[in-house]
Design a protein around this motif. Structure first.
Motif, PDB file in Angstrom:
ATOM      1  N   LYS A 188       0.831  -1.207   0.000  1.00 43.46           N
ATOM      2  CA  LYS A 188       0.000   0.000   0.000  1.00 43.46           C
ATOM      3  C   LYS A 188       0.864   1.256   0.000  1.00 43.46           C
ATOM      4  O   LYS A 188       0.628   2.190  -0.786  1.00 43.46           O
ATOM      5  N   LEU A 189       1.871   1.295   0.855  1.00 50.41           N
ATOM      6  CA  LEU A 189       2.720   2.477   0.959  1.00 50.41           C
ATOM      7  C   LEU A 189       3.496   2.720  -0.333  1.00 50.41           C
ATOM      8  O   LEU A 189       3.642   3.864  -0.786  1.00 50.41           O
ATOM      9  N   ALA A 192       1.061   3.799  -3.149  1.00 51.53           N
ATOM     10  CA  ALA A 192       0.512   5.142  -2.944  1.00 51.53           C
ATOM     11  C   ALA A 192       1.412   6.222  -3.530  1.00 51.53           C
ATOM     12  O   ALA A 192       0.986   7.373  -3.668  1.00 51.53           O
ATOM     13  N   ARG A 193       2.647   5.891  -3.878  1.00 51.29           N
ATOM     14  CA  ARG A 193       3.539   6.837  -4.538  1.00 51.29           C
ATOM     15  C   ARG A 193       3.192   6.989  -6.018  1.00 51.29           C
ATOM     16  O   ARG A 193       3.705   7.904  -6.680  1.00 51.29           O
ATOM     17  N   TYR A 195      -0.251   5.848  -7.282  1.00 46.06           N
ATOM     18  CA  TYR A 195      -1.695   5.823  -7.481  1.00 46.06           C
ATOM     19  C   TYR A 195      -2.378   6.644  -6.387  1.00 46.06           C
ATOM     20  O   TYR A 195      -1.863   6.738  -5.269  1.00 46.06           O
ATOM     21  N   ASP A 197      -4.856   7.429  -3.304  1.00 45.72           N
ATOM     22  CA  ASP A 197      -5.224   6.565  -2.184  1.00 45.72           C
ATOM     23  C   ASP A 197      -6.542   5.842  -2.426  1.00 45.72           C
ATOM     24  O   ASP A 197      -6.733   4.718  -1.949  1.00 45.72           O
ATOM     25  N   HIS A 199      -7.649   4.788  -5.295  1.00 48.83           N
ATOM     26  CA  HIS A 199      -7.646   4.010  -6.540  1.00 48.83           C
ATOM     27  C   HIS A 199      -8.250   2.626  -6.285  1.00 48.83           C
ATOM     28  O   HIS A 199      -7.945   1.981  -5.274  1.00 48.83           O
ATOM     29  N   ARG A 219     -10.477  -0.159  -2.083  1.00 52.26           N
ATOM     30  CA  ARG A 219      -9.672   1.001  -2.444  1.00 52.26           C
ATOM     31  C   ARG A 219      -8.256   0.785  -1.929  1.00 52.26           C
ATOM     32  O   ARG A 219      -8.048   0.058  -0.954  1.00 52.26           O
ATOM     33  N   LEU A 220      -7.298   1.442  -2.549  1.00 53.57           N
ATOM     34  CA  LEU A 220      -5.903   1.216  -2.195  1.00 53.57           C
ATOM     35  C   LEU A 220      -5.653   1.445  -0.707  1.00 53.57           C
ATOM     36  O   LEU A 220      -4.945   0.663  -0.063  1.00 53.57           O
ATOM     37  N   TYR A 221      -6.242   2.494  -0.150  1.00 55.41           N
ATOM     38  CA  TYR A 221      -5.972   2.795   1.260  1.00 55.41           C
ATOM     39  C   TYR A 221      -6.504   1.720   2.202  1.00 55.41           C
ATOM     40  O   TYR A 221      -6.113   1.653   3.367  1.00 55.41           O
ATOM     41  N   SER A 247      -0.901  12.039 -10.924  1.00 52.28           N
ATOM     42  CA  SER A 247      -0.302  11.222  -9.874  1.00 52.28           C
ATOM     43  C   SER A 247       1.211  11.354  -9.891  1.00 52.28           C
ATOM     44  O   SER A 247       1.859  11.485  -8.847  1.00 52.28           O
ATOM     45  N   THR A 251       3.635  12.888  -6.941  1.00 51.63           N
ATOM     46  CA  THR A 251       4.747  12.123  -6.398  1.00 51.63           C
ATOM     47  C   THR A 251       6.050  12.905  -6.473  1.00 51.63           C
ATOM     48  O   THR A 251       6.853  12.920  -5.535  1.00 51.63           O
TER      49      THR A 251
END
Length: 260
Positions: A188-189, A192-193, A195, A197, A199, A219-221, A247, A251
């Protein structure tokens, strides 16, 4: 199909977990083997745990070693069994022996040095099962593959930039071996760089295993809030070109601020 010789090794894949997906070649190799080494006995549909020919390697995961050390120990165990066996030894791994199986790479190198012949048989991979579960065509869609272990290693090596691994958010991505919550958090971390959060992701567990397959949209988060296990993969659909550009810009700004 290769002809077995005394002291030879045959590497087979057990498929994604459905016994019906075990290939004829793998079944024949298992049936004729003098000894069988299982990387792990934890595999759906596996019926070999009580076979007297079987040696398992699950104990090597419990010694507090790094994964690299465990993989080396497994390869050494397979070679030791081959050296002491007057007949064909089969090394069996989940899925396909050339998909994310680092022990196979180590084993091939060590066997070559030891002059032990090795045959690697093809198998049905987790990719086949996951693509079917999520309804995707990996070739047509330009699929990217990443290993959650590599994402975790990249973050450990460089927590700020996430290492040198690269991904194109405009193409679909499959992250394999999201085997526990720590791996899910690392994935996830890192993701998240690249996509947003929120997504959408698809978490596929035990893909291709009748009665056990689970496909969950999230969701990604939320990734590390969901149940995961050693048979879990995460599918990410692509971002649109505009969203991907936004995105990437976000980043880059975040990275620049960390370097100030």
């Amino acid at each position: 199909m290769p002809v077995p010789v005394p002291g030879s090794l045959t590497v087979v894949g057990l498929g994604p977990g459905d016994p019906a997906l075990l290939t004829v070649g793998a079944r024949a190799a298992l049936d004729r083997a003098a000894r069988i080494v299982l990387r792990t006995a934890i595999h759906p549909g596996l019926d070999l745990a009580d076979d007297p020919r079987v040696v398992v390697c699950d104990d090597l995961y419990e010694g507090g070693l790094t994964f690299d050390d465990v993989y080396a120990a497994i390869a050494n165990r397979v070679l030791a069994v081959a050296r002491e066996t007057d007949g064909e030894v089969v090394y069996a791994v989940p899925g396909h022996p050339r998909f994310g199986e680092r022990t196979v790479d180590l084993l091939l190198t060590a066997a070559l040095e030891a002059a032990i012949p090795v045959a690697v048989l093809p198998a049905v991979s987790y990719l086949d099962a996951v693509a079917t579960a999520v309804g995707a065509d990996p070739m047509a869609d330009g699929l990217q593959l990443l290993d959650a272990l590599d994402l975790q290693a990249a973050l450990d090596a460089d927590p700020f930039s996430g290492g040198r691994l690269a991904v194109d958010p405009t193409r679909p991505l499959l992250v394999a071996q999201v085997y526990d919550r720590q791996a899910a958090t690392a994935a996830k971390l890192w993701l998240a760089r690249h996509y947003p959060d929120a997504h959408p992701v698809v978490v596929a567990a035990a893909a291709g295993v009748p009665g056990e397959q689970s496909v969950v949209a999230a969701r990604l988060y939320e990734l590390d809030r969901l149940p995961v296990n050693h048979l879990t993969s995460v599918w990410l659909p692509p971002l649109g070109d505009l969203d991907a550009a936004r995105s990437a810009a976000t980043t880059q700004v975040a990275s620049a601020r960390r370097e100030e």
